[in-house]
Write an enzyme that holds these catalytic residues in place. Structure first.
Site, mmCIF file in Angstrom:
data_model
loop_
_atom_site.group_PDB
_atom_site.id
_atom_site.type_symbol
_atom_site.label_atom_id
_atom_site.label_comp_id
_atom_site.label_asym_id
_atom_site.label_seq_id
_atom_site.Cartn_x
_atom_site.Cartn_y
_atom_site.Cartn_z
ATOM 1 N N ARG A 42 45.365 48.157 39.306
ATOM 2 C CA ARG A 42 45.953 47.226 38.344
ATOM 3 C C ARG A 42 46.261 47.972 37.057
ATOM 4 N NH1 ARG A 42 44.040 43.389 34.342
ATOM 5 N NH2 ARG A 42 45.438 41.594 34.255
ATOM 6 N N SER A 111 47.142 35.357 44.366
ATOM 7 C CA SER A 111 46.166 34.638 43.547
ATOM 8 C C SER A 111 46.491 33.153 43.544
ATOM 9 C CB SER A 111 46.191 35.153 42.105
ATOM 10 O OG SER A 111 45.795 36.497 42.041
ATOM 11 N N LYS A 140 40.968 39.279 31.864
ATOM 12 C CA LYS A 140 42.308 38.738 32.003
ATOM 13 C C LYS A 140 42.434 37.464 31.176
ATOM 14 C CE LYS A 140 45.782 38.067 35.610
ATOM 15 N NZ LYS A 140 46.047 38.039 37.061
#
Length: 212
Positions: A42, A111, A140
């Site tokens: 990521r 997700s 996040k």
């Protein structure tokens, strides 16, 4: 590399925030040696050239330990690095378009936060689902906490594997037992710890006890 349910037992998402004097490769390899079963790269701030170079390095490292490797969000990097697949969120490219671009043989993770999103993602071609955030997290922004009941309902509504994500650590992971998930995705629970080897082994042991 193909996906099976056991691959998702202990899923590591990378984050360079806690590198200190170490390289990402050294931290990731330490976690792979000690039990991580799935790896997601990521990156939100790297330029494309650096991102691609890192993706190839991470893929080769993951494959040394027979661990599937996917890229978060960036399909261009996923294709160029020949990663095992890609993971996308609800606000990223559509599931149908992602599947079309990566092809039928690559892994597609999505997700989700509701039963409706989960059912639709499975229908449109997702191979596994990431559900969260399960607990409050600073990693996040703009995430919503998902209740245990919602997590369990999602697991009961789909046939593809599910991982819980978001603020999960060895202190709260036991509260997910009985939800039906196949494993957990973590970041700081491994990478932010002083002893990555020990933290990984402890999490892996817990996962094996409550999710297999």
């Amino acid at each position: 590399m193909k996906l099976d349910n056991k691959s998702l037992l202990l899923y590591l998402v990378t984050d360079r925030s806690w590198l200190g004097d170490h390289s990402l490769a050294s931290q990731v390899e330490e976690s792979l040696i000690n039990g991580v079963t799935f790896l997601q790269l990521r990156e939100k701030k790297l330029d494309n050239e650096s991102f691609l170079k890192l993706a190839i390095e991470m893929k080769e490292l993951a494959h040394c330990y027979n661990v599937p490797f996917v890229i978060n969000d960036n399909l261009d990097i996923a294709i160029k690095s020949d990663s095992d697949g890609v993971h996308i969120g609800q606000d990223d490219i559509s599931i149908e378009e992602a599947r079309r671009i990566i092809g039928k043989d690559k892994i597609l993770g999505v997700s989700v936060g509701t039963v409706e999103e989960a059912i639709l993602a499975e229908k449109l071609g997702a191979d596994y689902l990431g559900v969260g955030a399960m607990f409050s997290t600073n990693t996040k922004e703009n995430t919503r906490d998902i209740s245990f009941d919602t997590l369990k309902n999602i697991c009961e509504s789909v046939k593809i594997p599910v991982v819980g994500i978001g603020g999960i650590n060895n202190e709260n992971i036991l509260s997910l037992e009985g939800s039906g998930i196949n494993g957990v995705a973590v970041i700081s629970a491994i990478l932010a710890q002083k002893d990555i080897s020990k933290s990984t082994r402890e999490l892996k042991d817990i996962c094996e006890n409550i999710f297999i």
